[in-house]
Design a protein around this motif. Structure first.
Motif, short mmCIF file in Angstrom:
data_model
loop_
_atom_site.label_atom_id
_atom_site.label_comp_id
_atom_site.label_asym_id
_atom_site.label_seq_id
_atom_site.Cartn_x
_atom_site.Cartn_y
_atom_site.Cartn_z
N ILE A 154 0.85 -1.20 0.00
CA ILE A 154 0.00 0.00 0.00
C ILE A 154 0.88 1.24 0.00
CG2 ILE A 154 -1.72 1.31 1.30
CD1 ILE A 154 -2.87 -1.22 2.34
N VAL A 192 0.97 4.43 -2.70
CA VAL A 192 0.74 5.84 -2.36
C VAL A 192 1.94 6.63 -2.87
CG1 VAL A 192 0.38 7.48 -0.53
CG2 VAL A 192 -0.55 5.20 -0.33
N TYR A 227 2.45 10.06 -3.11
CA TYR A 227 2.85 11.22 -2.34
C TYR A 227 2.97 10.80 -0.88
CZ TYR A 227 1.54 15.37 0.36
OH TYR A 227 1.44 16.36 1.28
N ASP A 283 3.39 11.51 2.65
CA ASP A 283 3.40 12.43 3.78
C ASP A 283 3.75 11.61 5.02
OD1 ASP A 283 2.82 14.08 5.87
OD2 ASP A 283 1.14 15.04 4.86
N ILE A 323 2.96 11.90 7.92
CA ILE A 323 1.84 11.72 8.83
C ILE A 323 0.82 10.76 8.25
CG2 ILE A 323 0.00 12.93 10.03
CD1 ILE A 323 2.58 13.83 11.00
N PHE A 324 0.70 10.79 6.92
CA PHE A 324 -0.36 10.03 6.27
C PHE A 324 -0.17 8.53 6.43
CE2 PHE A 324 -2.14 8.18 2.34
CZ PHE A 324 -3.46 8.53 2.55
N PRO A 352 1.38 6.45 8.87
CA PRO A 352 0.91 5.77 10.09
C PRO A 352 -0.61 5.78 10.20
CG PRO A 352 1.97 7.83 10.63
CD PRO A 352 2.29 7.54 9.20
N LEU A 353 -1.23 6.81 9.64
CA LEU A 353 -2.69 6.88 9.67
C LEU A 353 -3.30 5.70 8.93
CD1 LEU A 353 -4.65 8.95 10.70
CD2 LEU A 353 -4.70 9.96 8.46
N VAL A 354 -2.78 5.46 7.71
CA VAL A 354 -3.25 4.31 6.94
C VAL A 354 -2.96 3.02 7.71
CG1 VAL A 354 -2.92 3.01 4.81
CG2 VAL A 354 -2.96 5.48 4.75
N LEU A 388 -2.64 2.51 10.97
CA LEU A 388 -3.52 2.33 12.12
C LEU A 388 -4.90 1.88 11.67
CD1 LEU A 388 -2.65 5.38 14.39
CD2 LEU A 388 -2.39 2.98 14.96
N MET A 389 -5.38 2.48 10.57
CA MET A 389 -6.69 2.12 10.04
C MET A 389 -6.68 0.65 9.61
SD MET A 389 -8.61 4.36 10.46
CE MET A 389 -10.03 3.39 10.54
N PHE A 390 -5.62 0.28 8.92
CA PHE A 390 -5.45 -1.10 8.47
C PHE A 390 -5.51 -2.04 9.68
CE2 PHE A 390 -2.30 -4.46 7.25
CZ PHE A 390 -3.08 -5.05 6.29
N ASN A 399 -6.93 -1.44 12.52
CA ASN A 399 -8.30 -1.44 13.06
C ASN A 399 -9.18 -2.43 12.30
OD1 ASN A 399 -7.91 0.36 15.02
ND2 ASN A 399 -8.98 2.06 14.05
N ILE A 400 -9.05 -2.42 10.98
CA ILE A 400 -9.89 -3.32 10.18
C ILE A 400 -9.57 -4.77 10.53
CG2 ILE A 400 -10.41 -4.10 7.85
CD1 ILE A 400 -9.75 -1.26 6.93
#
Lengths: 315, 316
Positions: free
Chosen positions: A121, A125, A127, A129, A131-132, A134-136, A138-140, A142-143
């Motif tokens: 993944i 992606v 670009y 970032d 910050i972006f 770890p956000l992805v 963490l979401m991953f 969570n799922i």
């Protein structure tokens, strides 16, 4: 380095002598049978597992950060831990009477696959970032973990799953922690590969130019991370954010030279977990607080601090 | 289809689901079943409205479509406050205290906290949305860890007394709160109605809103208090459902294709009711309670969230 080591020794010794069963140094010198038994069955296994878990999880974080060139990637923020838990659940459902070795193998396969997916993944992606990502991740995670809950609920395994959610050293006794030794050779391999990880972190093109087989290096790194995470999750439980904050704090002071920083990271990780564990054992003596909570509170707090701090440098 | 017909279709769907939930598959004592089912329906409608309204307003204020109050950890704050009250005063005070009084005290704390959080997080300029989101999510984990940490510090015996008071679900709701919650939500929605035109303008962004004569600071602060109250109400009733608000708000945006909050709010609320009642129907009659509704909502919501995050990054 020297100071850290002295601190480590002091904490390790303290950890041996703290607990409901009182052990004094004088008794030990006289080799009273009871005390020696407590030491061998409970205290020493606990100490060893703390050291190994703390050190290896921190190293995992360091490797992942080096490979992805992102300070905020770690087993917690890339879904590795959650995948390992899903793997353990699957092995519990499919092979109910499985021994720990089979469980850890299945967990490893899931953790490896999950981390691979996450890395893919990341490549998609364009670009990047800081910050972006770890956000992805963490979401991953969570799922994955809501899938775990779904199946656990179905098969009445919620309770077993939640024991892997919060790391806990109180259940560690002789005969239940030996699996952790598996991560010792992995740590050694990590040290041997340190320089190659550094080069691989510069990106596929540069690494290939410098004569490195990029893919296989990345795979070695991911295998180490997935295997260690599964072993730790199975024996101790999740230690959230450990792989994130320790490498960050160490590299903050000692720079990014992986081969130099790696032993320091391991040492600091062990010290941090030791300190958290002693705190958890003392604060509501004679009960104790699971290590996962102590680490979770401190870990997420420090992560917040790091985020805000790095952001300020950035702007 | 005009937006009005869309809303009518939605309300018919919601109503018929409610009817199916109430009147089909009746076995045994009708009075008892009707009573317990209508309590459930009431709770679902109330939480659905509260979650939908709070999410839409919050997203308009922060001007993006992926932040929601629960994703950045508002409902874990509520849990933290509840535990904190027990931690300080002991469980006996909690059991002695009227549920409604306790609820109102928690809401009070929550509002104070929300305003504080807002002034720290959103006041600073130049923060990218991802930064806010990540900080919010980590804060959520932080509050959760602190909550469980305190729960461990509490005497284990005391803890069991309060445990099921704190974690509700649709099968274990706090019905004694229904009346107060209903009144509070009705008041809040009445208050929102008077702000609907402001909301339409706020969705243009801060600069435009100020240019067009909206008293920005004052309005946003008041709306944020409304959001805090609504989140506390829904969390108190059924516990946290992280992704419900996210799903219904985004589905409402794509379905209605409008900026008008009179439509958006009603649409999101109806979607929330459909999702909750329909989901509960599936959980009760198809899965026969083998999985909690929140798990399904979080699974679907998580995937949808990741999808939006990866696909439509340019949109915001």
């Amino acid at each position: 380095m020297k100071k850290l080591f002295i601190l480590f020794v002091i904490l390790a010794v303290a950890s041996l002598f703290i607990g409901v069963q009182h052990i004094s140094l004088a008794d030990l010198l006289m080799l009273k049978a009871d005390d020696v038994e407590v030491l061998i069955i409970s205290r020493i296994p606990r100490l060893i597992s703390i050291i190994i878990a703390g050190a290896s999880m921190s190293i995992c974080g360091l490797i992942m950060q080096q490979l992805s060139q992102n300070k905020f990637v770690s087993p917690t923020t890339a879904g590795t831990m959650d995948c390992a838990r899903l793997g353990i659940l699957v092995s519990l459902i499919l092979f109910a009477s499985a021994g720990p070795l089979l469980k850890v193998t299945v967990a490893f396969l899931f953790a490896f696959a999950g981390t691979m997916i996450f890395m893919r993944i990341l490549e998609k992606v364009k670009y990047k970032d800081a910050i972006f990502i770890p956000l992805v991740g963490l979401m991953f995670g969570n799922i994955i973990s809501s899938m775990t809950t779904f199946f656990a609920y179905k098969y009445n395994l919620i309770q077993s799953i939640s024991s892997w959610l919060h790391g806990d050293f109180s259940m560690i006794i002789k005969g239940r922690y030996e699996l952790l030794y598996l991560s010792v050779p992995l740590m050694i391999v990590a040290y041997m590969y340190a320089n190659r990880f550094t080069i691989a972190g510069m990106g596929e093109e540069i690494a290939t130019n410098l004569g490195l087989h990029y893919r296989s290096i990345v795979n070695v790194g991911l295998i180490i991370v997935a295997a260690t995470s599964s072993v730790v999750v199975l024996t101790v439980g999740t230690l959230p954010f450990l792989g994130l904050i320790i490498p960050n704090l160490v590299t903050l002071y000692y720079g990014d030279h992986l081969e130099k920083v790696l032993p320091l990271t391991a040492l600091s990780g062990a010290i941090f977990v030791l300190a958290c564990d002693i705190f958890g054992r003392v604060v509501i003596y004679p009960y104790e607080i699971p290590i996962g909570l102590t680490v979770g509170v401190i870990g997420s707090g420090v992560f917040l601090y790091l985020l805000v701090r790095r952001r300020k440098q950035y702007v | 289809m005009s937006n009005k017909t869309k809303l009518i279709v939605l309300s018919i769907a919601a109503l018929s689901l409610i009817m199916v939930f109430l009147f089909t598959d009746v076995k045994g004592n009708w009075d008892y079943i009707f009573r317990s089912r209508s309590e459930k329906i009431a709770a679902m409608v109330l939480t659905g409205c509260a979650i939908a309204a709070s999410t839409v307003i919050f997203q308009t204020i922060t001007n993006n479509r992926i932040l929601t109050p629960s994703i950045i950890g508002f409902d874990s704050v509520y849990m933290l406050i509840q535990t904190f009250v027990v931690f300080i005063f002991g469980s006996t005070t909690l059991t002695m205290m009227n549920a409604n009084v306790q609820f109102l005290v928690s809401v009070g704390f929550m509002v104070g906290f929300a305003v504080l959080l807002y002034s720290i997080l959103f006041k600073q300029e130049e923060q990218t949305i991802y930064f806010l989101l990540l900080v919010g999510m980590i804060m959520g984990t932080f509050f959760q860890s602190v909550t469980s940490f305190m729960q461990f510090l509490i005497d284990p015996n005391e803890f069991f007394v309060i445990q099921d008071r704190m974690f509700a679900s649709f099968n274990n709701m706090k019905t004694e709160l229904l009346l107060v919650a209903g009144i509070v939500i009705a008041l809040m929605i009445g208050y929102i109605v008077s702000y609907i035109r402001y909301l339409d303008v706020l969705s243009l962004g801060k600069e435009h809103a100020i240019n067009l004569g909206v008293p920005y600071e004052k309005t946003v602060k008041r709306l944020l208090i409304v959001v805090a109250v609504l989140v506390s109400v829904s969390t108190a009733l059924v516990g946290p459902i992280t992704f419900l608000g996210f799903i219904v708000a985004n589905v409402a945006y794509t379905f209605l294709q409008t900026y008008r909050h009179s439509y958006l709010l009603v649409g999101a609320m109806l979607f929330a009711i459909v999702a909750l009642v329909g989901g509960q129907l599936v959980v009760e009659r198809v899965f026969t309670f083998s999985t909690p509704l929140t798990v399904i909502v979080n699974l679907i919501g998580g995937i949808y969230f990741l999808y939006l995050l990866l696909r439509e990054r340019k949109a915001w």
